[in-house]
Design a protein around this motif. Structure first.
Motif, PDB file in Angstrom:
ATOM      1  N   ILE A 186       0.855  -1.194   0.000  1.00  0.00           N
ATOM      2  CA  ILE A 186       0.000   0.000   0.000  1.00  0.00           C
ATOM      3  C   ILE A 186       0.881   1.232   0.000  1.00  0.00           C
ATOM      4  CG2 ILE A 186      -1.772   1.283   1.246  1.00  0.00           C
ATOM      5  CD1 ILE A 186      -2.719  -1.341   2.440  1.00  0.00           C
ATOM      6  N   MET A 187       0.729   2.064  -1.019  1.00  0.00           N
ATOM      7  CA  MET A 187       1.462   3.327  -1.112  1.00  0.00           C
ATOM      8  C   MET A 187       0.462   4.437  -1.391  1.00  0.00           C
ATOM      9  SD  MET A 187       4.731   2.017  -3.388  1.00  0.00           S
ATOM     10  CE  MET A 187       3.741   0.807  -4.299  1.00  0.00           C
ATOM     11  N   LEU A 188       0.564   5.512  -0.634  1.00  0.00           N
ATOM     12  CA  LEU A 188      -0.375   6.613  -0.805  1.00  0.00           C
ATOM     13  C   LEU A 188      -0.014   7.491  -1.988  1.00  0.00           C
ATOM     14  CD1 LEU A 188      -0.914   7.642   2.915  1.00  0.00           C
ATOM     15  CD2 LEU A 188      -2.341   6.171   1.492  1.00  0.00           C
ATOM     16  N   TRP A 189       1.262   7.502  -2.338  1.00  0.00           N
ATOM     17  CA  TRP A 189       1.718   8.275  -3.481  1.00  0.00           C
ATOM     18  C   TRP A 189       3.061   7.711  -3.931  1.00  0.00           C
ATOM     19  CZ3 TRP A 189      -1.092  10.958  -6.592  1.00  0.00           C
ATOM     20  CH2 TRP A 189      -0.513  11.813  -7.531  1.00  0.00           C
ATOM     21  N   TYR A 190       3.495   8.116  -5.113  1.00  0.00           N
ATOM     22  CA  TYR A 190       4.781   7.636  -5.604  1.00  0.00           C
ATOM     23  C   TYR A 190       5.900   8.111  -4.670  1.00  0.00           C
ATOM     24  CZ  TYR A 190       8.679   6.740  -8.772  1.00  0.00           C
ATOM     25  OH  TYR A 190       9.850   6.287  -9.333  1.00  0.00           O
ATOM     26  N   PRO A 191       6.736   7.176  -4.168  1.00  0.00           N
ATOM     27  CA  PRO A 191       7.791   7.546  -3.212  1.00  0.00           C
ATOM     28  C   PRO A 191       8.944   8.291  -3.883  1.00  0.00           C
ATOM     29  CG  PRO A 191       7.921   5.202  -3.733  1.00  0.00           C
ATOM     30  CD  PRO A 191       6.693   5.714  -4.420  1.00  0.00           C
ATOM     31  N   ASN A 192       8.902   9.608  -3.778  1.00  0.00           N
ATOM     32  CA  ASN A 192       9.913  10.417  -4.464  1.00  0.00           C
ATOM     33  C   ASN A 192      10.218  11.684  -3.672  1.00  0.00           C
ATOM     34  OD1 ASN A 192      11.688  10.959  -6.638  1.00  0.00           O
ATOM     35  ND2 ASN A 192      10.218  12.414  -7.487  1.00  0.00           N
ATOM     36  N   LEU A 252       1.781  13.031 -14.045  1.00  0.00           N
ATOM     37  CA  LEU A 252       0.611  13.828 -14.418  1.00  0.00           C
ATOM     38  C   LEU A 252       0.344  14.921 -13.385  1.00  0.00           C
ATOM     39  CD1 LEU A 252      -1.812  11.028 -15.696  1.00  0.00           C
ATOM     40  CD2 LEU A 252      -0.624  12.762 -17.066  1.00  0.00           C
ATOM     41  N   GLY A 253       0.478  14.552 -12.113  1.00  0.00           N
ATOM     42  CA  GLY A 253       0.262  15.526 -11.054  1.00  0.00           C
ATOM     43  C   GLY A 253       1.249  16.679 -11.132  1.00  0.00           C
ATOM     44  N   ARG A 254       2.509  16.359 -11.375  1.00  0.00           N
ATOM     45  CA  ARG A 254       3.520  17.413 -11.500  1.00  0.00           C
ATOM     46  C   ARG A 254       3.240  18.295 -12.716  1.00  0.00           C
ATOM     47  NH1 ARG A 254       9.565  15.308 -10.375  1.00  0.00           N
ATOM     48  NH2 ARG A 254       9.870  17.563 -10.527  1.00  0.00           N
ATOM     49  N   PRO A 285       5.887  -8.505  -6.853  1.00  0.00           N
ATOM     50  CA  PRO A 285       5.628  -8.222  -8.277  1.00  0.00           C
ATOM     51  C   PRO A 285       4.391  -7.359  -8.500  1.00  0.00           C
ATOM     52  CG  PRO A 285       6.249 -10.516  -7.979  1.00  0.00           C
ATOM     53  CD  PRO A 285       6.054  -9.945  -6.601  1.00  0.00           C
ATOM     54  N   ARG A 286       3.328  -7.627  -7.748  1.00  0.00           N
ATOM     55  CA  ARG A 286       2.110  -6.824  -7.880  1.00  0.00           C
ATOM     56  C   ARG A 286       2.358  -5.393  -7.394  1.00  0.00           C
ATOM     57  NH1 ARG A 286      -0.756  -9.875  -5.115  1.00  0.00           N
ATOM     58  NH2 ARG A 286      -0.901  -8.746  -3.138  1.00  0.00           N
ATOM     59  N   SER A 287       3.167  -5.258  -6.356  1.00  0.00           N
ATOM     60  CA  SER A 287       3.479  -3.927  -5.835  1.00  0.00           C
ATOM     61  C   SER A 287       4.306  -3.122  -6.835  1.00  0.00           C
ATOM     62  CB  SER A 287       4.226  -4.051  -4.510  1.00  0.00           C
ATOM     63  OG  SER A 287       3.431  -4.686  -3.529  1.00  0.00           O
ATOM     64  N   ARG A 288       5.130  -3.803  -7.611  1.00  0.00           N
ATOM     65  CA  ARG A 288       5.916  -3.100  -8.631  1.00  0.00           C
ATOM     66  C   ARG A 288       5.012  -2.527  -9.721  1.00  0.00           C
ATOM     67  NH1 ARG A 288      10.544  -7.801  -8.849  1.00  0.00           N
ATOM     68  NH2 ARG A 288      11.765  -7.079  -7.040  1.00  0.00           N
ATOM     69  N   ILE A 289       3.952  -3.258 -10.047  1.00  0.00           N
ATOM     70  CA  ILE A 289       2.983  -2.743 -11.035  1.00  0.00           C
ATOM     71  C   ILE A 289       2.305  -1.495 -10.466  1.00  0.00           C
ATOM     72  CG2 ILE A 289       0.847  -3.248 -12.263  1.00  0.00           C
ATOM     73  CD1 ILE A 289       1.697  -6.194 -12.313  1.00  0.00           C
ATOM     74  N   LEU A 290       1.900  -1.566  -9.197  1.00  0.00           N
ATOM     75  CA  LEU A 290       1.283  -0.412  -8.547  1.00  0.00           C
ATOM     76  C   LEU A 290       2.246   0.772  -8.521  1.00  0.00           C
ATOM     77  CD1 LEU A 290      -0.912   0.988  -6.855  1.00  0.00           C
ATOM     78  CD2 LEU A 290       0.046  -0.118  -4.825  1.00  0.00           C
ATOM     79  N   ASN A 318       4.549   1.500 -10.700  1.00  0.00           N
ATOM     80  CA  ASN A 318       4.592   2.096 -12.044  1.00  0.00           C
ATOM     81  C   ASN A 318       3.349   2.946 -12.322  1.00  0.00           C
ATOM     82  OD1 ASN A 318       7.076   0.924 -12.689  1.00  0.00           O
ATOM     83  ND2 ASN A 318       6.116  -0.967 -13.439  1.00  0.00           N
ATOM     84  N   VAL A 319       2.193   2.479 -11.849  1.00  0.00           N
ATOM     85  CA  VAL A 319       0.963   3.256 -12.023  1.00  0.00           C
ATOM     86  C   VAL A 319       1.059   4.570 -11.254  1.00  0.00           C
ATOM     87  CG1 VAL A 319      -1.513   3.309 -11.543  1.00  0.00           C
ATOM     88  CG2 VAL A 319      -0.462   1.217 -12.437  1.00  0.00           C
ATOM     89  N   LEU A 320       1.580   4.500 -10.021  1.00  0.00           N
ATOM     90  CA  LEU A 320       1.736   5.712  -9.219  1.00  0.00           C
ATOM     91  C   LEU A 320       2.747   6.667  -9.849  1.00  0.00           C
ATOM     92  CD1 LEU A 320       1.732   4.250  -5.580  1.00  0.00           C
ATOM     93  CD2 LEU A 320      -0.065   5.597  -6.678  1.00  0.00           C
ATOM     94  N   TRP A 321       3.736   6.109 -10.513  1.00  0.00           N
ATOM     95  CA  TRP A 321       4.734   6.955 -11.195  1.00  0.00           C
ATOM     96  C   TRP A 321       4.068   7.780 -12.302  1.00  0.00           C
ATOM     97  CZ3 TRP A 321       6.973   6.310 -16.269  1.00  0.00           C
ATOM     98  CH2 TRP A 321       8.027   7.199 -16.529  1.00  0.00           C
TER      99      TRP A 321
END
Length: 522
Positions: free
Chosen positions: A336-342, A472-474, A457-462, A464-467
């Protein structure tokens, strides 16, 4: 070859406080696993949340960290004896029978119980850390066979000193005066004087540990005592399991918060050294120090003090830890990630505070607003307050440089036999950074967050989606800023019109973008 450290613990009985904490559990497991001749390990436990000490002990032994011990040497678990008590209570709250047993049997006392809350109230910190130390010292003083009482302090208890030697420093106040004052003064009154009392300490934890050191020193030389100062204790490098950890304190909490996308900015001087130590190496160092003081070292006129730190052997900066840690959680993202970790590090407090408003508080308000609209329970503001409180306290340690002398520790290590160095490994400079950080991430993921390793593996897909959403947000954010600037600035409009006109020759859809005529905007 035989291990002299293993042989030393043959027939010895130990009394441990803080045995249910991270270091305490690793100490118990290491003693039972590596020292088969140890006689008895008494550890202080208090009933908690309606659970008896036997139930708490049973639950502790079910943890994965005890799996190798239960698999290979289950019979040794009978040497572990819980003792009902509380360090905050006079006489540790021991029953007469338990006190007589400890006084008659114990050879070595390891006092590691402490409140680690940096934002605790002053009265609470002194009761737990200083009064608790006094209560342990008073019981240890009665022990007939006592060979050593070890006080586990912290390398940051003298944080006003840029260079800390392996010695006891004069306290800012008499420890007994502080104890007497704390006993009769109300908590509210203590809080009013706390800021002035603890100066120059940034928090009550380091202050109470500093006072506790002076208290321990006051019992020397009538009683065999020593002070061990570990630096920031982090997940295990190898034992009992790579990456083992049971809390989110310190750097692990930062890595998890950043990996979850909750922490987006941090006030930190990237070039400052991160004084960290894997918990298994801290415990191996502790066991080696006890043996050395009891067998090898001659008596001195000063209290033995060991800075259990990396010191100058292998300096690692906060910038390196956090940047390499970012790469590790990109490869092993959380479920679970609330946003892309950056997130980013900032030296300027002003810039950091602006980022906190934009990327911590505003998103938290927005998420809770959406949850409120849809009738769901709000939580982001509560989470953000905890994160912010933790960052506010931690930033004192990430924006300063310290030098911890560890000459006595290194001298002791150089005198250890090859077999001792193998079993009680404290070659902290040999720990490879990237694999260790990876194990820290995986350990937090598995042992604390209880996330299935198969979900990576499923978290890696998530991720990429968050990325994509992050980009888009930026784009939307900076486009909005640019558009506002465009509306209010004639020169900016002219430049932007020229850019769009040029790009429209290559990107067809830009031809449909029409800027308002200059005279109409005016």
């Amino acid at each position: 070859m035989a291990s002299s450290i293993v042989d030393f613990y043959n027939g010895k009985s130990l009394f441990i406080t803080g045995g249910t904490g991270l270091m305490g559990k690793v100490l118990i497991e290491k003693l039972l696993y590596a020292c088969p001749g140890v006689d008895t390990i008494y550890f202080l436990v208090r009933p908690k949340r309606g659970k008896s000490i036997d139930l708490r002990t049973e639950e502790m032994l079910k943890m994965p960290m005890f799996s190798r011990l239960k698999k290979e040497f289950p019979e040794r678990l009978t040497k572990l004896v819980p003792i009902c008590g509380d360090v905050c209570t006079e006489g540790l709250g021991l029953s007469p029978d338990d006190e007589r047993r400890l006084v008659a049997d114990v050879d070595i006392v390891v006092h590691s119980a402490a409140s680690l809350r940096l934002d605790a109230k002053l009265k609470e910190a002194i009761v737990m850390n200083t009064e608790g130390t006094y209560n342990v010292l008073e019981i240890a003083k009665k022990m007939k066979n006592l060979k050593l009482m070890v006080h586990m302090s912290t390398a940051f208890c003298h944080c006003d000193l840029e260079v800390m030697e392996e010695k006891v420093y004069p306290p800012p106040h008499d420890p007994m005066d502080i104890l007497h004052m704390n006993r009769w003064m109300e908590s509210d009154m203590m809080e009013k004087i706390a800021k002035d009392l603890i100066k120059p300490h940034p928090n009550v934890y380091t202050y109470s540990k500093r006072i506790s050191e002076a208290l321990v020193a006051s019992y020397f030389p009538k009683m065999p005592v020593c002070i061990v100062r570990p630096s920031i204790v982090c997940p295990a490098a190898e034992e009992p399991l790579p990456g083992w950890v049971d809390n989110l304190h310190g750097p692990v909490g930062i890595l998890v918060g950043a990996g979850k996308g909750v922490i987006r900015t941090m006030l930190c001087h990237a070039e400052c050294n991160a004084e960290v130590m894997p918990v298994d190496m801290a415990i191996s160092g502790l066991l080696a120090i006890i043996k050395s003081l009891c067998v090898d070292d001659k008596k001195t006129d000063e209290v033995p003090v060991y800075n259990l730190t990396q010191g100058k052997t292998r300096p690692v900066t906060w910038g390196t830890v956090l940047e390499e840690g970012r790469k590790c959680f990109y490869k092993n993202p959380f479920e679970i990630m609330l946003w892309y970790p950056n997130g980013d590090l900032h030296r300027s407090k002003f810039v950091h505070d602006i980022n906190v408003i934009l990327f911590h508080w505003l998103p938290a308000y927005f998420v809770d607003f959406l949850l409120l609209i849809f009738g769901q329970k709000t939580f982001m503001l509560k989470v953000q307050r905890k994160v912010q409180d933790g960052l506010d306290v931690l930033q004192y340690f990430t924006t300063r440089k310290w030098t911890f002398r560890n000459d006595q520790l290194l001298k002791m290590r150089s005198n250890m036999s090859p077999e001792d160095r193998k079993i009680f490994n404290i070659e902290f400079e040999d720990v490879p950074l990237i694999p260790y950080l990876t194990n820290c991430i995986l350990g937090a993921r598995h042992f604390i967050l209880k996330e299935d390793p198969n979900s990576i593996p499923r978290s890696r897909i998530l991720l990429n989606v968050l990325w994509i959403f992050h980009l888009l947000g930026r784009f939307v954010f900076y486009s909005a800023l640019l558009w506002m600037f465009y509306i209010w600035s004639d020169s900016a409009r002219i430049v932007l019109d020229t850019v769009i006109e040029t790009l429209s020759n290559f990107v067809p859809f830009l031809r449909h973008i029409s800027a308002p005529p200059l005279e109409k905007v005016q």
